[in-house]
Design a protein around this motif. Structure first.
Motif, mmCIF file in Angstrom:
data_model
loop_
_atom_site.group_PDB
_atom_site.id
_atom_site.type_symbol
_atom_site.label_atom_id
_atom_site.label_comp_id
_atom_site.label_asym_id
_atom_site.label_seq_id
_atom_site.Cartn_x
_atom_site.Cartn_y
_atom_site.Cartn_z
ATOM 1 N N VAL A 1 -5.008 6.368 0.093
ATOM 2 C CA VAL A 1 -5.396 6.719 -1.275
ATOM 3 C C VAL A 1 -4.198 7.279 -2.040
ATOM 4 O O VAL A 1 -3.993 6.966 -3.218
ATOM 5 C CB VAL A 1 -6.586 7.711 -1.271
ATOM 6 C CG1 VAL A 1 -6.858 8.260 -2.663
ATOM 7 C CG2 VAL A 1 -7.832 7.027 -0.709
ATOM 8 N N ALA A 2 -3.370 8.068 -1.372
ATOM 9 C CA ALA A 2 -2.161 8.594 -2.021
ATOM 10 C C ALA A 2 -1.202 7.463 -2.393
ATOM 11 O O ALA A 2 -0.526 7.519 -3.420
ATOM 12 C CB ALA A 2 -1.467 9.600 -1.103
ATOM 13 N N ARG A 3 -1.143 6.428 -1.585
ATOM 14 C CA ARG A 3 -0.213 5.317 -1.803
ATOM 15 C C ARG A 3 -0.748 4.317 -2.830
ATOM 16 O O ARG A 3 -0.004 3.823 -3.672
ATOM 17 C CB ARG A 3 0.056 4.604 -0.484
ATOM 18 C CG ARG A 3 1.046 3.470 -0.559
ATOM 19 C CD ARG A 3 1.299 2.883 0.814
ATOM 20 N NE ARG A 3 1.934 3.837 1.700
ATOM 21 C CZ ARG A 3 3.253 3.963 1.861
ATOM 22 N NH1 ARG A 3 4.066 3.180 1.196
ATOM 23 N NH2 ARG A 3 3.757 4.863 2.671
ATOM 24 N N PHE A 4 -2.055 3.973 -2.755
ATOM 25 C CA PHE A 4 -2.612 2.895 -3.571
ATOM 26 C C PHE A 4 -3.603 3.339 -4.638
ATOM 27 O O PHE A 4 -4.021 2.536 -5.464
ATOM 28 C CB PHE A 4 -3.320 1.869 -2.672
ATOM 29 C CG PHE A 4 -2.442 1.252 -1.628
ATOM 30 C CD1 PHE A 4 -1.243 0.640 -1.952
ATOM 31 C CD2 PHE A 4 -2.820 1.280 -0.293
ATOM 32 C CE1 PHE A 4 -0.443 0.059 -0.988
ATOM 33 C CE2 PHE A 4 -2.030 0.698 0.684
ATOM 34 C CZ PHE A 4 -0.832 0.094 0.343
ATOM 35 N N SER B 1 -7.384 -3.384 -4.605
ATOM 36 C CA SER B 1 -7.128 -4.649 -5.290
ATOM 37 C C SER B 1 -6.327 -4.421 -6.566
ATOM 38 O O SER B 1 -6.322 -3.333 -7.143
ATOM 39 C CB SER B 1 -8.437 -5.367 -5.597
ATOM 40 O OG SER B 1 -9.247 -4.589 -6.438
ATOM 41 N N SER B 2 -5.662 -5.488 -6.964
ATOM 42 C CA SER B 2 -4.904 -5.509 -8.212
ATOM 43 C C SER B 2 -5.093 -6.891 -8.825
ATOM 44 O O SER B 2 -5.820 -7.718 -8.283
ATOM 45 C CB SER B 2 -3.417 -5.243 -7.943
ATOM 46 O OG SER B 2 -2.833 -6.360 -7.298
ATOM 47 N N ALA B 3 -4.429 -7.162 -9.911
ATOM 48 C CA ALA B 3 -4.488 -8.491 -10.519
ATOM 49 C C ALA B 3 -3.819 -9.531 -9.625
ATOM 50 O O ALA B 3 -4.077 -10.721 -9.745
ATOM 51 C CB ALA B 3 -3.813 -8.472 -11.888
ATOM 52 N N THR B 4 -2.972 -9.074 -8.687
ATOM 53 C CA THR B 4 -2.233 -9.969 -7.821
ATOM 54 C C THR B 4 -2.964 -10.277 -6.517
ATOM 55 O O THR B 4 -3.013 -11.422 -6.089
ATOM 56 C CB THR B 4 -0.857 -9.353 -7.478
ATOM 57 O OG1 THR B 4 -0.185 -9.042 -8.691
ATOM 58 C CG2 THR B 4 -0.018 -10.285 -6.648
ATOM 59 N N CYS B 5 -3.513 -9.245 -5.870
ATOM 60 C CA CYS B 5 -4.045 -9.447 -4.529
ATOM 61 C C CYS B 5 -5.097 -8.411 -4.149
ATOM 62 O O CYS B 5 -5.313 -7.438 -4.867
ATOM 63 C CB CYS B 5 -2.908 -9.411 -3.514
ATOM 64 S SG CYS B 5 -2.117 -7.800 -3.398
ATOM 65 N N ILE C 1 -1.535 -14.680 0.990
ATOM 66 C CA ILE C 1 -0.363 -13.988 0.439
ATOM 67 C C ILE C 1 0.244 -13.170 1.568
ATOM 68 O O ILE C 1 -0.462 -12.686 2.452
ATOM 69 C CB ILE C 1 -0.731 -13.088 -0.772
ATOM 70 C CG1 ILE C 1 0.535 -12.548 -1.447
ATOM 71 C CG2 ILE C 1 -1.650 -11.960 -0.355
ATOM 72 C CD1 ILE C 1 0.286 -11.833 -2.771
ATOM 73 N N ASP C 2 1.534 -13.025 1.539
ATOM 74 C CA ASP C 2 2.243 -12.207 2.521
ATOM 75 C C ASP C 2 1.775 -10.763 2.416
ATOM 76 O O ASP C 2 1.651 -10.222 1.305
ATOM 77 C CB ASP C 2 3.748 -12.310 2.255
ATOM 78 C CG ASP C 2 4.554 -11.411 3.140
ATOM 79 O OD1 ASP C 2 4.578 -11.647 4.359
ATOM 80 O OD2 ASP C 2 5.139 -10.452 2.603
ATOM 81 N N VAL D 1 1.239 -5.351 -0.397
ATOM 82 C CA VAL D 1 1.449 -3.899 -0.344
ATOM 83 C C VAL D 1 2.357 -3.468 -1.487
ATOM 84 O O VAL D 1 2.080 -2.500 -2.194
ATOM 85 C CB VAL D 1 2.019 -3.468 1.026
ATOM 86 C CG1 VAL D 1 2.551 -2.045 0.983
ATOM 87 C CG2 VAL D 1 0.959 -3.615 2.118
ATOM 88 N N SER D 2 3.433 -4.206 -1.723
ATOM 89 C CA SER D 2 4.358 -3.876 -2.818
ATOM 90 C C SER D 2 3.670 -3.963 -4.174
ATOM 91 O O SER D 2 3.860 -3.098 -5.037
ATOM 92 C CB SER D 2 5.560 -4.825 -2.795
ATOM 93 O OG SER D 2 6.322 -4.618 -1.648
ATOM 94 N N ALA D 3 2.861 -4.996 -4.378
ATOM 95 C CA ALA D 3 2.157 -5.155 -5.652
ATOM 96 C C ALA D 3 1.176 -4.006 -5.884
ATOM 97 O O ALA D 3 1.070 -3.485 -6.998
ATOM 98 C CB ALA D 3 1.428 -6.500 -5.679
#
Length: 124
Positions: free
Chosen positions: A53-56, A74-78, A107-108, A113-115
């Motif tokens: 939760v702290a990260r995302f 989730s995001s718009a990417t993945c 997706i990789d 994770v980066s997105a």
């Protein structure tokens, strides 16, 4: 007979052009080792729910099944599904990640994770 006599010297000249030695091939580089799929995931694998939760940010879904827990971000990417399992009496931690693009295609994991981290930082 005369045409045959002309062909024989031409064949002799062509035979002189043939290579009699072996040619050496350039050395090929050895195979490049490919990571087993955890590169870029060090900060996620082994993390507990608070760390995720702290990260995302706030998860899209939070599901419990017995002692296992799945957090989805989730995001718009993945979309990332993080599966947390306890080891003995310790708090559940991420032991497996599943990622996909929002349309369901692969997706990789590290890219997702980066997105998600970027979305959490920028709020977009």
């Amino acid at each position: 007979m005369r045409p045959t006599l002309l062909i024989l010297p031409a064949l002799a000249l062509l035979a002189g052009c043939a290579s009699t030695g072996t040619t050496s091939r350039p050395a090929r580089a050895g195979p490049i080792p490919i990571p087993t799929g955890t590169l870029g995931l060090e900060g996620v694998l082994g993390q507990n729910a608070r760390g995720l939760v702290a990260r995302f940010g706030t998860p899209t879904a939070d599901l419990m099944e017995g002692t296992a827990r799945k957090l989805q971000f989730s995001s718009a990417t993945c979309v990332l599904d993080a599966y947390l399992y306890p080891k003995g009496s310790s708090e559940p931690t991420v032991t497996y990640l599943d990622t996909r693009q929002t349309d369901g295609s692969p997706i990789d994991r590290a890219s997702c994770v980066s997105a998600l981290q970027m979305r959490a930082r920028t709020g977009k």
